[in-house]
Write an enzyme that holds these catalytic residues in place. Structure first.
Site, PDB file in Angstrom:
ATOM      1  N   MET A  88      -0.991  14.894  -3.975  1.00  0.00           N
ATOM      2  CA  MET A  88       0.206  14.335  -4.636  1.00  0.00           C
ATOM      3  C   MET A  88       0.874  15.363  -5.547  1.00  0.00           C
ATOM      4  O   MET A  88       1.996  15.156  -6.012  1.00  0.00           O
ATOM      5  CB  MET A  88      -0.166  13.105  -5.465  1.00  0.00           C
ATOM      6  CG  MET A  88      -0.791  11.993  -4.653  1.00  0.00           C
ATOM      7  SD  MET A  88      -1.156  10.572  -5.704  1.00  0.00           S
ATOM      8  CE  MET A  88      -1.956   9.501  -4.505  1.00  0.00           C
TER       9      MET A  88
ATOM     10  N   ASP B 182       0.847  -1.188   0.000  1.00  0.00           N
ATOM     11  CA  ASP B 182       0.000   0.000   0.000  1.00  0.00           C
ATOM     12  C   ASP B 182       0.883   1.238   0.000  1.00  0.00           C
ATOM     13  O   ASP B 182       1.342   1.685   1.044  1.00  0.00           O
ATOM     14  CB  ASP B 182      -0.924  -0.019   1.225  1.00  0.00           C
ATOM     15  CG  ASP B 182      -1.910   1.136   1.209  1.00  0.00           C
ATOM     16  OD1 ASP B 182      -1.917   1.898   0.228  1.00  0.00           O
ATOM     17  OD2 ASP B 182      -2.675   1.287   2.177  1.00  0.00           O
ATOM     18  N   PHE B 183       1.131   1.756  -1.188  1.00  0.00           N
ATOM     19  CA  PHE B 183       1.940   2.965  -1.318  1.00  0.00           C
ATOM     20  C   PHE B 183       1.114   4.026  -2.028  1.00  0.00           C
ATOM     21  O   PHE B 183       0.735   3.847  -3.181  1.00  0.00           O
ATOM     22  CB  PHE B 183       3.234   2.687  -2.093  1.00  0.00           C
ATOM     23  CG  PHE B 183       4.012   3.947  -2.368  1.00  0.00           C
ATOM     24  CD1 PHE B 183       4.615   4.639  -1.324  1.00  0.00           C
ATOM     25  CD2 PHE B 183       4.082   4.475  -3.645  1.00  0.00           C
ATOM     26  CE1 PHE B 183       5.295   5.832  -1.565  1.00  0.00           C
ATOM     27  CE2 PHE B 183       4.765   5.659  -3.897  1.00  0.00           C
ATOM     28  CZ  PHE B 183       5.371   6.341  -2.853  1.00  0.00           C
ATOM     29  N   GLU B 184       0.826   5.133  -1.333  1.00  0.00           N
ATOM     30  CA  GLU B 184      -0.090   6.127  -1.895  1.00  0.00           C
ATOM     31  C   GLU B 184       0.444   7.559  -1.852  1.00  0.00           C
ATOM     32  O   GLU B 184      -0.325   8.505  -1.808  1.00  0.00           O
ATOM     33  CB  GLU B 184      -1.433   6.061  -1.160  1.00  0.00           C
ATOM     34  CG  GLU B 184      -2.088   4.696  -1.205  1.00  0.00           C
ATOM     35  CD  GLU B 184      -3.379   4.629  -0.389  1.00  0.00           C
ATOM     36  OE1 GLU B 184      -4.314   5.380  -0.710  1.00  0.00           O
ATOM     37  OE2 GLU B 184      -3.432   3.840   0.582  1.00  0.00           O
ATOM     38  N   ARG B 185       1.774   7.709  -1.869  1.00  0.00           N
ATOM     39  CA  ARG B 185       2.338   9.073  -1.816  1.00  0.00           C
ATOM     40  C   ARG B 185       2.319   9.748  -3.177  1.00  0.00           C
ATOM     41  O   ARG B 185       2.186  10.956  -3.282  1.00  0.00           O
ATOM     42  CB  ARG B 185       3.780   9.038  -1.302  1.00  0.00           C
ATOM     43  CG  ARG B 185       3.945   8.424   0.065  1.00  0.00           C
ATOM     44  CD  ARG B 185       3.543   9.391   1.150  1.00  0.00           C
ATOM     45  NE  ARG B 185       3.685   8.772   2.468  1.00  0.00           N
ATOM     46  CZ  ARG B 185       3.273   9.327   3.584  1.00  0.00           C
ATOM     47  NH1 ARG B 185       2.675  10.500   3.546  1.00  0.00           N
ATOM     48  NH2 ARG B 185       3.435   8.719   4.737  1.00  0.00           N
TER      49      ARG B 185
END
EC number: 3.2.1.35
Length: 331
Positions: A122, A107-110
């Site tokens: 973002m 889970d990577f949401e940067r």
């Protein structure tokens, strides 16, 4: 190509272990045909989600619009060796079992690997990337600067996401790996209040076969909002599942499509989905070719005795019976 017929599985990805301190247990989850980690572990044998693992380059927001630069801030400035080293350390610490054969979720949401798609919170990564090129080439025109920034960003964003996935697969060979939220669809958004995905996003998804080719599972997110009408809620799910199934059909290995689904409304997290919304969204996932559902929950859903009680009651009376019905009907 037709996708293989698979068993329709539903997973429990809720940190209900936090309720154990109040003497409340969720042992009944399995009675409802839901795959549940043994001992109600959050990272466990059936499913493990890793939040922001490793050291992906990112600009981490601080107060007053300032930010902290982590590992170069943007992928083209990042050190991939450090990131991958930390990534494995994170995995080994969080869930050390190298024979893990469940669903592994990164889970990577940067930021997103498509430059254009970095809007909202973002956007900062886009601006930072443009500034880097502008400082290097002060006499270039705006368009050239943006093009170069986009090219550099996407090249290294791909590198970071691809190598992370490959390493996860190499060290946990038996697991099914994927990134949370992908493929994106951007339907039912304020500028696109229709079930169909944004046309540009679909083209961009086609360009991202480098990612989907490496995933054994696609994990679109179908969290629904209260502000939408009941029909729009169903439309949101329909468009996102269809797009993930379309992507899967275009790949030789037809990865599974498991939709991330939350039992509360995204814009009203104190309100559980109505029975109708649960039934209709579950049916929509199945009808459109999805291979299953991941029921997700936030730690703030279970951080008090009363919240734990409410969730347990909801599971026993609303959610559980519907999951039994759906799994039995589909399978």
């Amino acid at each position: 190509s037709e996708r293989p017929k698979r068993v329709f599985n539903i997973y429990w990805n809720v940190p209900t272990f936090m309720c154990h301190q109040y003497g409340l247990y969720f042992d009944e989850v399995t009675n409802f045909n839901i795959k549940h980690n043994s001992k109600d572990d959050f990272q466990g044998d059936k499913i493990s989600i890793f939040y922001d693992p490793g050291e992906f380059p990112a600009l981490l927001p601080l107060k007053e619009g300032n930010y902290k630069i982590r590992n170069g801030g943007v992928p083209q400035e990042g050190n991939i060796t450090i990131h991958l080293q930390r990534f494995i350390e994170n995995l080994d610490k969080t869930y050390p079992n190298r024979n893990f054969n469940g669903i592994g979720v990164i889970d990577f949401e940067r930021w997103r690997p498509i430059f254009r798609q970095n809007w909202g919170n973002m956007m900062i990564h886009k601006k930072f990337s443009i500034d880097l090129v502008r400082n290097e080439h002060p006499f270039w025109d705006k368009k050239m600067i943006e093009l170069e920034a986009s090219k550099r960003f996407e090249k290294y964003a791909r590198l970071f996401m691809e190598e992370t996935l490959k390493l996860a697969k190499k060290t946990r060979k038996q697991a099914d790996w994927g990134y949370y939220g992908y493929p994106y669809c951007f339907n039912m958004s304020p500028n696109n209040l229709v079930p169909d995905c944004d046309a540009t996003a679909m083209l961009e998804n086609d360009k991202m076969s480098w990612l989907f080719n490496n995933q054994n599972v696609l994990l679109p997110s179908v969290y629904i909002r209260h502000e939408l009408t009941p029909d729009q809620r169903v439309g949101l799910v329909q468009g996102r599942v269809k797009e993930a199934v379309r992507i899967s059909n275009n790949l030789k290995h037809s990865p599974k499509v498991l939709s991330y689904w939350w039992y509360v409304y995204q814009d009203d997290t104190n309100t559980f989905l109505t029975e109708t919304d649960v039934k209709k969204t579950f049916q929509e996932i199945a009808i459109n070719g999805g291979d299953g559902i991941i029921i997700w929950g936030s730690s703030s859903d279970v951080n008090s005795l009363s919240k734990c009680k409410r969730l347990r009651e909801y599971l026993l009376t609303v959610l559980g019976p519907i999951t039994v019905n759906v799994t039995e009907t589909v399978n």
